[in-house]
Design an enzyme around this catalytic site. Structure first.
Site, mmCIF file in Angstrom:
data_model
loop_
_atom_site.group_PDB
_atom_site.id
_atom_site.type_symbol
_atom_site.label_atom_id
_atom_site.label_comp_id
_atom_site.label_asym_id
_atom_site.label_seq_id
_atom_site.Cartn_x
_atom_site.Cartn_y
_atom_site.Cartn_z
ATOM 1 N N PRO A 29 -21.190 -7.310 4.693
ATOM 2 C CA PRO A 29 -20.686 -6.267 3.786
ATOM 3 C C PRO A 29 -20.550 -6.814 2.371
ATOM 4 O O PRO A 29 -19.918 -7.853 2.167
ATOM 5 C CB PRO A 29 -19.323 -5.916 4.380
ATOM 6 C CG PRO A 29 -18.915 -7.144 5.148
ATOM 7 C CD PRO A 29 -20.176 -7.756 5.665
ATOM 8 N N CYS A 31 -19.861 -5.346 -1.647
ATOM 9 C CA CYS A 31 -19.555 -4.204 -2.504
ATOM 10 C C CYS A 31 -20.654 -3.972 -3.535
ATOM 11 O O CYS A 31 -21.183 -4.914 -4.126
ATOM 12 C CB CYS A 31 -18.218 -4.411 -3.206
ATOM 13 S SG CYS A 31 -16.814 -4.266 -2.090
ATOM 14 N N ALA A 65 -17.209 -2.593 1.831
ATOM 15 C CA ALA A 65 -15.852 -2.159 2.173
ATOM 16 C C ALA A 65 -15.693 -0.690 1.808
ATOM 17 O O ALA A 65 -15.815 -0.301 0.645
ATOM 18 C CB ALA A 65 -14.833 -3.003 1.419
ATOM 19 N N GLN A 107 -17.515 -1.291 7.344
ATOM 20 C CA GLN A 107 -16.291 -2.063 7.160
ATOM 21 C C GLN A 107 -15.216 -1.156 6.569
ATOM 22 O O GLN A 107 -15.435 -0.511 5.538
ATOM 23 C CB GLN A 107 -16.526 -3.254 6.234
ATOM 24 C CG GLN A 107 -15.311 -4.175 6.118
ATOM 25 C CD GLN A 107 -15.537 -5.298 5.126
ATOM 26 O OE1 GLN A 107 -15.619 -5.062 3.930
ATOM 27 N NE2 GLN A 107 -15.632 -6.522 5.629
ATOM 28 N N TYR A 189 -7.236 -9.022 0.636
ATOM 29 C CA TYR A 189 -6.976 -7.595 0.640
ATOM 30 C C TYR A 189 -5.791 -7.283 1.558
ATOM 31 O O TYR A 189 -5.189 -8.179 2.125
ATOM 32 C CB TYR A 189 -8.254 -6.833 0.980
ATOM 33 C CG TYR A 189 -9.335 -7.078 -0.063
ATOM 34 C CD1 TYR A 189 -9.068 -6.863 -1.419
ATOM 35 C CD2 TYR A 189 -10.590 -7.566 0.287
ATOM 36 C CE1 TYR A 189 -10.029 -7.122 -2.390
ATOM 37 C CE2 TYR A 189 -11.559 -7.825 -0.676
ATOM 38 C CZ TYR A 189 -11.271 -7.598 -2.011
ATOM 39 O OH TYR A 189 -12.215 -7.866 -2.983
ATOM 40 N N ARG A 237 -12.807 -9.019 10.277
ATOM 41 C CA ARG A 237 -13.172 -10.111 9.356
ATOM 42 C C ARG A 237 -11.899 -10.811 8.908
ATOM 43 O O ARG A 237 -10.963 -10.177 8.418
ATOM 44 C CB ARG A 237 -13.940 -9.588 8.144
ATOM 45 C CG ARG A 237 -14.122 -10.661 7.060
ATOM 46 C CD ARG A 237 -15.148 -10.303 6.010
ATOM 47 N NE ARG A 237 -16.473 -10.749 6.418
ATOM 48 C CZ ARG A 237 -17.495 -10.914 5.573
ATOM 49 N NH1 ARG A 237 -17.354 -10.658 4.284
ATOM 50 N NH2 ARG A 237 -18.672 -11.313 6.021
ATOM 51 N N ARG A 331 -25.491 -13.098 0.051
ATOM 52 C CA ARG A 331 -26.200 -13.063 -1.236
ATOM 53 C C ARG A 331 -27.686 -13.349 -1.095
ATOM 54 O O ARG A 331 -28.495 -12.817 -1.866
ATOM 55 C CB ARG A 331 -25.548 -14.055 -2.209
ATOM 56 C CG ARG A 331 -24.099 -13.679 -2.492
ATOM 57 C CD ARG A 331 -23.429 -14.577 -3.513
ATOM 58 N NE ARG A 331 -21.996 -14.355 -3.499
ATOM 59 C CZ ARG A 331 -21.173 -14.771 -4.436
ATOM 60 N NH1 ARG A 331 -21.638 -15.437 -5.483
ATOM 61 N NH2 ARG A 331 -19.880 -14.519 -4.346
#
Length: 366
Positions: A29, A31, A65, A107, A189, A237, A331
Site C-alpha cells: 500500500p 499513498c 491507506a 488497507q 498512525y 500491518r 517503491r
C-alpha cells in the site's frame, strides 16, 4: 516449462482461507494523494496505478491507506471508504484487479495525530490549517507529532467507538469486491499511536500496560473479523520497532501477533518506524526482514516482508530462507509496474508460466 520442483518460491501460489494469490510478489500500500475533489473518492489515477500493477503480474494488489472517516485521512487528497460514492469507485478498481488475475486488497486506516498534513509534493509541510481544508486531529494523546499541530485526545467512549467505524469500512470493502482487508497499525498512525508507549500516555483501559495499549487493536480485529465473510482475509500491518528507546518493539509485535492469529488474523505485514520523529533507523537493503523473520518464528502467523526489497534474487532468497511467506514490493513497484514479469525472467520461469495478460504475451518472448 517450469515444473513444480523448479518453480522459484516467489512464483509459488499462496492460499490462505479460501483466497489464492498466484504468486508471492505483492504490491504494498502506497499513498497517491490524488483524490481531486478532496472527498476521498478514488479517481482514474487509482484505477490506472493499481490496474497497471495487476496486469504487471503481482499476485496481490493492495490499495493505499483508505481512511475509515474523513478526519482519518493523512492529507485532504487521500482516499477513503466511509461512504457509498467511495465504495462504488473502489468496486470498479477491485473488479479490474481481479480480472487481471490478481487478488484485490484494501488497507483501512486512521491517521490520528498524523492526519491533515500536506502532501509530500506540495509546497508546504506540516499540518494543513482549517482555511486550507485541514481539520483538528485526534489521538491517544494531546501531544503533537514533531512539526505537526497538537491533536485532541480522544475520550474513553470515543476510543471504544472506533472498532465499529473500522468494521463499517470493512463491510463497504467487501461490498466493493475486496478479498483482503488490512488494518494499518503501523507508521505512527492511530492504531500504532495506541500501541506505542512513546505516544500512548493514557491512564484509562486503553493505556498503561501491554494489555491496555493493545486493547483497541484487539477490539478492532474482533469487530472487523465479525463482519468479514469466512473466506475473506484479514491482515494487520505493524511497525515492528519504533527505532527509539522505550518504544514498541519486535517482541511486543510477535506477542500480539500470536494473540491476533487466534482471533482470525491471517497474515502480519511487518514494517517499522513512524511513531516518533526522534527515531534512529538503520536503513539498508532488506533492513526490516529480520523483524519479519522473528515475528514469523515466534508469532505463529504467516508474515509478509517489506522495505528496500528491490531485486528478484534478493526477494527469492528471503523466501528460501523462511524469513517470510510473501514479499510486499513498494517503491521498486512505482518504478516498475511489471516488476514480477522481470523477476520471472531473471529467475528462469518459463515464459508460458509468467502472468502476462494476453495482450502482452508477445513481450514474454525475448
Amino acid at each position: 516449462m517450469t515444473t513444480a520442483s523448479t518453480t522459484p518460491e516467489l512464483f509459488r501460489p499462496l492460499t490462505l482461507r479460501g483466497v489464492t494469490a498466484r504468486n508471492r510478489i505483492w504490491l504494498a500500500p502506497m499513498c497517491q494523494y490524488s483524490c481531486e475533489a478532496r472527498d476521498g473518492i478514488p479517481t482514474d489515477w487509482h484505477l490506472v496505478h493499481l490496474g497497471a500493477h495487476a496486469s504487471g503480474g503481482y499476485g496481490l494488489v493492495m490499495t493505499e491507506a483508505a481512511a475509515i472517516v474523513p478526519e482519518g485521512r493523512i492529507s485532504p487528497q487521500d482516499a477513503g471508504i466511509w461512504n457509498e460514492a467511495q465504495q462504488q469507485q473502489w468496486q470498479r478498481i477491485a473488479t479490474f484487479i481481479r480480472a487481471q488475475g490478481a487478488v484485490p486488497a484494501i488497507q483501512l486506516a486512521h491517521a490520528g495525530r498524523k492526519a491533515s498534513t500536506y502532501r509530500p509534493f506540495d509546497d508546504h509541510t506540516g499540518s494543513v490549517p482549517a482555511e486550507h481544508n485541514g481539520w483538528l486531529t485526534v489521538s491517544s494523546t494531546d501531544h503533537a507529532f514533531t512539526g505537526y499541530a497538537a491533536p485532541r485526545r480522544l475520550d474513553t467512549d470515543e476510543v471504544a467507538a472506533l472498532p465499529a467505524q473500522f468494521a463499517a469500512a470493512a463491510e463497504r470493502a467487501v461490498l466493493a469486491g475486496f478479498d483482503v482487508v488490512e488494518l494499518h497499525a503501523a507508521h505512527g498512525y492511530l492504531l500504532h499511536q495506541f500501541l506505542s508507549p512513546l505516544v500512548n500516555d493514557r491512564d484509562d483501559r486503553y493505556g498503561g500496560d501491554f494489555a491496555g495499549r493493545t486493547r483497541l487493536l484487539v477490539e478492532t480485529v474482533d469487530a472487523v473479523r465479525a463482519v468479514l465473510p469466512a473466506e475473506s482475509l484479514l491482515f494487520v500491518r505493524f511497525s515492528a520497532s519504533d527505532w527509539a528507546e522505550g518504544g514498541w518493539d519486535v517482541e511486543q509485535t510477535a506477542r500480539i501477533s500470536q494473540q491476533l492469529a487466534q482471533r482470525g488474523v491471517d497474515l502480519v505485514d511487518v514494517s517499522s518506524g513512524g511513531a516518533v520523529a526522534e527515531q534512529q533507523i538503520t536503513v539498508g537493503p532488506g533492513y526490516q526482514v529480520p523483524f519479519a523473520r522473528q515475528v514469523r518464528a515466534t508469532g505463529g502467523v504467516p508474515v509478509a516482508a517489506v522495505g528496500m526489497i528491490t531485486e528478484p534474487a534478493q526477494a527469492e532468497q528471503i523466501l528460501e530462507r523462511g524469513d517470510a511467506d510473501a514479499i510486499f514490493v513498494a517503491r521498486a513497484g512505482l518504478r516498475e509496474p511489471s516488476w514480477p514479469l522481470r523477476a520471472g525472467h531473471e529467475l528462469g520461469v518459463g515464459h508460458h508460466d509468467l502472468p502476462y495478460p494476453p495482450q502482452y504475451e508477445r513481450g514474454a518472448w525475448r
